[in-house]
Design an enzyme around this catalytic site. Structure first.
Site, PDB file in Angstrom:
ATOM      1  N   LYS A   1       0.275   2.532  -6.410  1.00 49.20           N
ATOM      2  CA  LYS A   1      -0.086   2.249  -7.835  1.00 49.20           C
ATOM      3  C   LYS A   1      -0.403   3.567  -8.572  1.00 49.20           C
ATOM      4  O   LYS A   1       0.451   3.859  -9.616  1.00 49.20           O
ATOM      5  CB  LYS A   1      -1.492   1.469  -7.913  1.00 49.20           C
TER       6      LYS A   1
ATOM      7  N   GLU B   1      -0.884   9.135   2.282  1.00 44.99           N
ATOM      8  CA  GLU B   1       0.150   8.847   3.456  1.00 44.99           C
ATOM      9  C   GLU B   1       1.458   8.366   2.707  1.00 44.99           C
ATOM     10  O   GLU B   1       2.413   8.861   3.356  1.00 44.99           O
ATOM     11  CB  GLU B   1      -0.660   7.554   4.241  1.00 44.99           C
TER      12      GLU B   1
ATOM     13  N   GLY C   1      -4.672  -4.445  -3.593  1.00 44.07           N
ATOM     14  CA  GLY C   1      -3.408  -4.172  -2.761  1.00 44.07           C
ATOM     15  C   GLY C   1      -3.311  -5.322  -1.831  1.00 44.07           C
ATOM     16  O   GLY C   1      -2.228  -5.955  -1.524  1.00 44.07           O
ATOM     17  N   ARG C   2      -4.111  -6.150  -1.318  1.00 45.61           N
ATOM     18  CA  ARG C   2      -4.165  -7.146  -0.086  1.00 45.61           C
ATOM     19  C   ARG C   2      -3.824  -8.492  -0.719  1.00 45.61           C
ATOM     20  O   ARG C   2      -3.623  -9.329   0.223  1.00 45.61           O
ATOM     21  CB  ARG C   2      -5.324  -7.220   0.628  1.00 45.61           C
TER      22      ARG C   2
ATOM     23  N   GLU D   1     -10.953  -6.711   5.028  1.00 45.09           N
ATOM     24  CA  GLU D   1     -11.167  -5.822   4.023  1.00 45.09           C
ATOM     25  C   GLU D   1     -11.942  -6.382   2.846  1.00 45.09           C
ATOM     26  O   GLU D   1     -12.680  -5.837   2.197  1.00 45.09           O
ATOM     27  CB  GLU D   1      -9.829  -5.298   3.415  1.00 45.09           C
TER      28      GLU D   1
ATOM     29  N   HIS E   1       0.183 -16.420  27.903  1.00 48.80           N
ATOM     30  CA  HIS E   1       0.169 -15.544  29.023  1.00 48.80           C
ATOM     31  C   HIS E   1      -0.575 -13.937  28.857  1.00 48.80           C
ATOM     32  O   HIS E   1      -0.292 -13.183  29.507  1.00 48.80           O
ATOM     33  CB  HIS E   1       1.674 -15.161  29.493  1.00 48.80           C
TER      34      HIS E   1
ATOM     35  N   LYS F   1     -11.040   8.838   4.043  1.00 47.90           N
ATOM     36  CA  LYS F   1     -10.045   9.583   3.277  1.00 47.90           C
ATOM     37  C   LYS F   1     -10.828  10.885   2.851  1.00 47.90           C
ATOM     38  O   LYS F   1      -9.994  11.934   2.748  1.00 47.90           O
ATOM     39  CB  LYS F   1      -9.606   8.874   2.017  1.00 47.90           C
TER      40      LYS F   1
END
Length: 544
Positions: free
Chosen positions: A208, A214, A269-270, A355, A386, A506
């Protein structure tokens, strides 16, 4: 809407009293007492069949939970969200992911402006661009067709698109390879680009602000990787597009702002992969399938908004989660999709839920005295059977589970799907009813082994069953969980739409970066552990 914390409500206290009378009830008894329980505790809506009969609850439990939802103002807060009110109070923003999938003729107002036309303008721009890439009309700098699309983002700008791409891989154009880079670990980028031709590769940079460290570190590496072959800075405009709102930074990077796709601050964002963040997905599955997915989202949105709470899929899923989280003290929820395509769904729902509702203060800033969001985890069946199902069946922890399955497979192959679904149905049965010591002895097991072979049962599960995994079905499933998270946040009286918890790390990382990179090795002023770790890294990071 009540301003009280939920534990202060009489409806909460009524549930506490009810819990004391039901907590030792076994599902074997609940089913024995009601021969129609498997049909009475079922809700079907929007093509999803929701069986919640294998939960440790009764009709009275559901009625008390519904009363809690009413007292917590779930319906009022739902209407406030759909109406564009700024319910994200800490950031003073509307919460309108529902606008991303609204039809063209809808009207959703933010600050006096209908945002739906803007949404569809971006969708149309995405569709036009996607069709150019799919058809081969959009070519790279040297005239070669684009055959590889790499999405570079992080968090919601990665988890959503990669989850949906994997979920809808059946519907993808197989002559275009889509890959995703999110981790700042250079290995992620190196492996994603290994074997690809820069002349045939398009990067979508999803940020954005176009400043996320990152994402922009990976973006600059992508630029260097491309130009090592293409040689000319002008090539960037043919091999990079942006999903952003920062035109100045996009231009500085070398991307033509005509190829910048916008989204808005009222999209978290999510909650964003059905916006321009999903451009890589639209290229992969095509605009028509993408719009089918949006229609699925919208159908669940409308169901959530209109259905009474007692017939409301997201509300019931949320309330059952409250029951285990806050009264039984369960710490986690397992998401168990019995479809290989949904392998990334648990990871996606981890971010969506944890979040959103991983908060320790309420909307007024007061510390809460109750549990909020659970830990979300899981992987597809039958692989999990399993691995960790042992703990779910015979461990000491109560782990509510959501089983998600489909009546029809997209890839018919012999008896595979019948075997898969036999396991799907068997696991919820085994978790609910277990196997008693008497039943184990009747099988001829020697006495010393009987305790090891007993299954206590009484382990709760929800079953969500649909016909086929289609783009529309995926949209409905994701919207179901979005609104489930919203209902739980409303009852817990927390803000499900900020994420201040990601900020501190951050800030500290930005402080440490120059301490690792500076040749002068600045003096370290952290705690003794962090100082010692940084010193060791400085000493040993370069091989001798």
């Amino acid at each position: 809407m009540s301003l009280k914390q939920p534990t202060q409500l009489p409806e909460w206290r009524a549930l506490e009293e009810h819990f004391s009378s039901i907590r030792d009830q076994h599902l074997r008894n609940l089913f024995a007492e009601d021969a129609r329980r498997g049909k009475n505790f079922v809700l079907e809506a929007e093509g999803l069949y929701f069986d919640y009969s294998k939960n440790r609850l009764t009709g009275d439990t559901i009625n008390l939970l519904l009363a809690l939802a009413e007292a917590s103002g779930v319906k009022e807060r739902t209407e406030a969200m759909f109406s564009g009110e700024k319910i994200n109070s800490t950031e003073k923003r509307a919460v309108l992911h529902i606008a991303l999938r609204a039809p063209r003729d809808a009207q959703i107002m933010v600050d006096g402006q209908n945002v739906v036309p803007e949404v569809h303008a971006v969708l149309d721009k995405m569709a036009a661009f996607s069709n150019r890439v799919i058809s081969g009309e959009w070519k790279g700098y040297t005239g070669k067709r684009i055959r590889n699309v790499i999405n570079i983002g992080i968090g919601g700008s990665d988890l959503g698109p990669v989850m949906a791409y994997e979920a809808l891989r059946y519907y993808t154009h197989r002559d275009i390879t889509c890959r995703f880079v999110s981790n700042v670990d250079g290995t992620d980028f190196v492996e994603a680009t290994r074997g690809l031709d820069p002349e045939e590769t398009l990067f979508i940079i999803s940020s954005k602000t176009f400043t996320t460290i990152e994402t922009m570190t990976n973006a600059r590496s992508a630029r260097d990787w491309s130009l090592k072959t293409l040689k000319d800075d002008k090539a960037v405009a043919k091999h990079f597009v942006a999903v952003s709102t920062n035109a100045a930074e996009v231009t500085k990077f070398g991307i033509d702002t005509a190829n910048m796709f916008e989204f808005w601050d009222w999209v978290g964002g999510r909650y964003s992969y059905d916006s321009a963040i999903g451009l890589s997905l639209m290229i992969a599955i095509g605009p028509d399938h993408f719009r089918e997915m949006l229609a699925g989202f919208h159908a669940m949105d409308e169901h959530f908004r209109a259905a009474p709470l007692e017939r409301n899929l997201p509300a019931l899923l949320a309330l059952i989660g409250i029951w285990y989280n806050n009264f039984f003290g369960a710490q986690t929820v397992a998401i168990l999709p019995y479809d290989h395509y949904l392998g990334r769904l648990p990871s996606y729902l981890q971010q969506l839920d944890m979040e959103s509702n991983g908060k320790h203060v309420d909307l007024d800033g007061n510390t809460v005295n109750y549990q909020t969001g659970p830990i979300i985890w899981g992987q597809p069946g039958t692989n999990g059977q399993h691995a960790y199902y042992q703990l779910i069946h015979q461990g000491t922890k109560l782990i509510p589970c959501d089983f998600i399955g489909f009546n029809q497979t997209l890839n018919p192959l012999g008896r595979h799907h019948d075997l898969l679904m036999a396991n799907f149905f068997a696991q919820t049965e085994a978790l609910a009813f277990g196997k008693t010591a008497e039943e184990v002895k009747a099988d001829g097991v020697e006495d010393s082994l009987v305790p090891h072979r007993v299954f206590e049962g009484n382990r709760p599960t929800n079953t969500i069953l649909a016909d086929r995994l289609t783009p529309e079905t995926l949209g409905k499933l994701i919207a179901l969980y979005e609104h489930k998270v919203f209902v739980q946040g409303t009852i817990w009286k927390i803000n499900s739409f900020d994420q201040w918890g990601v900020e501190l790390g951050k800030v500290l990382a930005n402080r440490i970066i120059p301490e690792l990179e500076s040749p002068e090795s600045p003096e370290l002023t952290h705690d003794s552990s962090t100082n010692a770790l940084i010193e060791r890294y400085r000493q040993r990071r370069n091989p001798r």
